[in-house]
Design a protein around this motif. Sequence first.
Motif, PDB file in Angstrom:
ATOM      1  N   LEU A   5      14.889 -17.610 -26.279  1.00  0.00           N
ATOM      2  CA  LEU A   5      13.994 -18.810 -25.591  1.00  0.00           C
ATOM      3  C   LEU A   5      15.052 -19.253 -24.546  1.00  0.00           C
ATOM      4  O   LEU A   5      14.331 -19.647 -23.346  1.00  0.00           O
ATOM      5  CB  LEU A   5      13.709 -19.591 -26.633  1.00  0.00           C
ATOM      6  CG  LEU A   5      12.918 -20.724 -26.083  1.00  0.00           C
ATOM      7  CD1 LEU A   5      11.690 -20.544 -25.514  1.00  0.00           C
ATOM      8  CD2 LEU A   5      12.575 -21.664 -27.277  1.00  0.00           C
ATOM      9  N   LEU A   6      16.147 -19.596 -24.637  1.00  0.00           N
ATOM     10  CA  LEU A   6      16.945 -20.188 -23.530  1.00  0.00           C
ATOM     11  C   LEU A   6      17.108 -19.350 -22.354  1.00  0.00           C
ATOM     12  O   LEU A   6      17.222 -19.886 -21.235  1.00  0.00           O
ATOM     13  CB  LEU A   6      18.495 -20.633 -24.050  1.00  0.00           C
ATOM     14  CG  LEU A   6      18.764 -21.689 -24.876  1.00  0.00           C
ATOM     15  CD1 LEU A   6      20.263 -21.579 -25.582  1.00  0.00           C
ATOM     16  CD2 LEU A   6      18.337 -23.110 -24.096  1.00  0.00           C
ATOM     17  N   GLU A   7      17.072 -18.050 -22.555  1.00  0.00           N
ATOM     18  CA  GLU A   7      17.027 -17.189 -21.497  1.00  0.00           C
ATOM     19  C   GLU A   7      15.683 -17.114 -20.501  1.00  0.00           C
ATOM     20  O   GLU A   7      15.780 -17.115 -19.400  1.00  0.00           O
ATOM     21  CB  GLU A   7      17.226 -15.592 -21.584  1.00  0.00           C
ATOM     22  CG  GLU A   7      18.584 -15.464 -22.252  1.00  0.00           C
ATOM     23  CD  GLU A   7      18.718 -13.958 -22.847  1.00  0.00           C
ATOM     24  OE1 GLU A   7      17.545 -13.055 -22.544  1.00  0.00           O
ATOM     25  OE2 GLU A   7      19.621 -13.655 -23.558  1.00  0.00           O
ATOM     26  N   ILE A   8      14.722 -17.592 -20.930  1.00  0.00           N
ATOM     27  CA  ILE A   8      13.408 -17.714 -20.735  1.00  0.00           C
ATOM     28  C   ILE A   8      13.037 -19.154 -19.994  1.00  0.00           C
ATOM     29  O   ILE A   8      12.313 -19.253 -18.880  1.00  0.00           O
ATOM     30  CB  ILE A   8      12.324 -17.340 -21.592  1.00  0.00           C
ATOM     31  CG1 ILE A   8      12.521 -15.933 -22.138  1.00  0.00           C
ATOM     32  CG2 ILE A   8      10.811 -17.590 -21.097  1.00  0.00           C
ATOM     33  CD1 ILE A   8      11.544 -15.512 -23.352  1.00  0.00           C
ATOM     34  N   VAL A   9      13.362 -20.286 -20.775  1.00  0.00           N
ATOM     35  CA  VAL A   9      12.996 -21.361 -20.426  1.00  0.00           C
ATOM     36  C   VAL A   9      13.694 -21.972 -19.084  1.00  0.00           C
ATOM     37  O   VAL A   9      14.876 -21.569 -18.838  1.00  0.00           O
ATOM     38  CB  VAL A   9      12.931 -22.561 -21.429  1.00  0.00           C
ATOM     39  CG1 VAL A   9      12.125 -22.294 -22.629  1.00  0.00           C
ATOM     40  CG2 VAL A   9      14.378 -22.703 -21.765  1.00  0.00           C
ATOM     41  N   ALA A  10      13.008 -22.653 -18.425  1.00  0.00           N
ATOM     42  CA  ALA A  10      13.721 -23.586 -17.077  1.00  0.00           C
ATOM     43  C   ALA A  10      13.215 -24.992 -17.105  1.00  0.00           C
ATOM     44  O   ALA A  10      12.308 -25.120 -17.939  1.00  0.00           O
ATOM     45  CB  ALA A  10      13.441 -22.582 -16.061  1.00  0.00           C
ATOM     46  N   CYS A  11      14.095 -25.602 -16.252  1.00  0.00           N
ATOM     47  CA  CYS A  11      13.957 -27.031 -16.005  1.00  0.00           C
ATOM     48  C   CYS A  11      12.271 -26.831 -15.275  1.00  0.00           C
ATOM     49  O   CYS A  11      12.278 -26.299 -14.258  1.00  0.00           O
ATOM     50  CB  CYS A  11      15.018 -27.615 -15.268  1.00  0.00           C
ATOM     51  SG  CYS A  11      14.392 -29.481 -14.512  1.00  0.00           S
ATOM     52  N   PRO A  12      11.404 -27.595 -15.703  1.00  0.00           N
ATOM     53  CA  PRO A  12      10.105 -27.732 -14.978  1.00  0.00           C
ATOM     54  C   PRO A  12      10.272 -28.632 -13.564  1.00  0.00           C
ATOM     55  O   PRO A  12       9.318 -28.307 -12.711  1.00  0.00           O
ATOM     56  CB  PRO A  12       9.246 -28.599 -16.027  1.00  0.00           C
ATOM     57  CG  PRO A  12      10.225 -29.338 -16.893  1.00  0.00           C
ATOM     58  CD  PRO A  12      11.157 -28.470 -16.875  1.00  0.00           C
ATOM     59  N   ILE A  13      11.246 -29.126 -13.314  1.00  0.00           N
ATOM     60  CA  ILE A  13      11.354 -29.820 -11.955  1.00  0.00           C
ATOM     61  C   ILE A  13      11.898 -29.038 -10.948  1.00  0.00           C
ATOM     62  O   ILE A  13      11.471 -28.798  -9.962  1.00  0.00           O
ATOM     63  CB  ILE A  13      12.146 -31.420 -12.255  1.00  0.00           C
ATOM     64  CG1 ILE A  13      11.624 -32.285 -13.033  1.00  0.00           C
ATOM     65  CG2 ILE A  13      12.618 -31.715 -10.716  1.00  0.00           C
ATOM     66  CD1 ILE A  13      12.317 -33.385 -13.446  1.00  0.00           C
ATOM     67  N   CYS A  14      13.128 -28.370 -11.289  1.00  0.00           N
ATOM     68  CA  CYS A  14      14.010 -27.645 -10.108  1.00  0.00           C
ATOM     69  C   CYS A  14      13.991 -26.151 -10.828  1.00  0.00           C
ATOM     70  O   CYS A  14      14.386 -25.462  -9.930  1.00  0.00           O
ATOM     71  CB  CYS A  14      15.334 -28.165 -10.287  1.00  0.00           C
ATOM     72  SG  CYS A  14      16.433 -27.590 -11.442  1.00  0.00           S
ATOM     73  N   GLN A  15      13.420 -25.854 -11.768  1.00  0.00           N
ATOM     74  CA  GLN A  15      13.290 -24.218 -12.414  1.00  0.00           C
ATOM     75  C   GLN A  15      14.872 -23.734 -12.484  1.00  0.00           C
ATOM     76  O   GLN A  15      15.190 -22.516 -12.684  1.00  0.00           O
ATOM     77  CB  GLN A  15      12.765 -23.247 -11.407  1.00  0.00           C
ATOM     78  CG  GLN A  15      11.185 -23.442 -11.520  1.00  0.00           C
ATOM     79  CD  GLN A  15      10.821 -24.824 -10.737  1.00  0.00           C
ATOM     80  OE1 GLN A  15      11.065 -24.892  -9.577  1.00  0.00           O
ATOM     81  NE2 GLN A  15       9.913 -25.660 -11.212  1.00  0.00           N
ATOM     82  N   GLY A  16      15.814 -24.725 -12.697  1.00  0.00           N
ATOM     83  CA  GLY A  16      17.026 -24.299 -12.892  1.00  0.00           C
ATOM     84  C   GLY A  16      17.124 -24.050 -14.497  1.00  0.00           C
ATOM     85  O   GLY A  16      16.429 -24.393 -15.472  1.00  0.00           O
ATOM     86  N   ARG A  17      18.457 -23.277 -14.756  1.00  0.00           N
ATOM     87  CA  ARG A  17      18.933 -23.101 -16.181  1.00  0.00           C
ATOM     88  C   ARG A  17      19.075 -24.143 -17.028  1.00  0.00           C
ATOM     89  O   ARG A  17      19.671 -25.211 -16.686  1.00  0.00           O
ATOM     90  CB  ARG A  17      19.917 -22.069 -16.242  1.00  0.00           C
ATOM     91  CG  ARG A  17      20.401 -21.692 -17.624  1.00  0.00           C
ATOM     92  CD  ARG A  17      21.124 -20.415 -17.497  1.00  0.00           C
ATOM     93  NE  ARG A  17      20.363 -19.383 -18.157  1.00  0.00           N
ATOM     94  CZ  ARG A  17      20.809 -18.144 -17.975  1.00  0.00           C
ATOM     95  NH1 ARG A  17      21.940 -17.760 -17.740  1.00  0.00           N
ATOM     96  NH2 ARG A  17      19.833 -17.031 -18.363  1.00  0.00           N
ATOM     97  N   LEU A  18      18.664 -24.395 -18.292  1.00  0.00           N
ATOM     98  CA  LEU A  18      18.991 -25.492 -19.221  1.00  0.00           C
ATOM     99  C   LEU A  18      19.952 -24.792 -20.206  1.00  0.00           C
ATOM    100  O   LEU A  18      20.098 -23.821 -20.674  1.00  0.00           O
ATOM    101  CB  LEU A  18      17.681 -25.750 -19.791  1.00  0.00           C
ATOM    102  CG  LEU A  18      16.325 -26.301 -19.015  1.00  0.00           C
ATOM    103  CD1 LEU A  18      15.166 -26.273 -19.741  1.00  0.00           C
ATOM    104  CD2 LEU A  18      16.676 -27.621 -18.265  1.00  0.00           C
TER     105      LEU A  18
END
Length: 65
Positions: A5-18
Motif C-alpha cells: 500500500l505504501l508503494e501505491i499511495v501518494a500525497c494528495p497535494i503534491c503526489q509525493g511519496r509518503l
Amino acid sequence: MNGRLLEIVACPICQGRLKYDSENEQLICHFDHIAYPIKQGIPILLSDQAIGLSTSLTNPEQQNQ
C-alpha cells in the motif's frame, strides 16, 4: 501498514511519496511537511485532515545536526 500500500499511495497535494510513522500511526509527506492520520488501519488522505508538522520532524537529517 502494508508495504504494498505504501508503494501505491501518494500525497494528495503534491503526489509525493509518503513515509509511514508507526509510532504515531500516520503517513508523512516530507515535501509538504504534513501528516495524514491512519484510523483503524485506514489512511485518511484528505487535505483537510492533514496535520502540519515542523520542519525538524519531517527532515530526520536536520535532527542530527
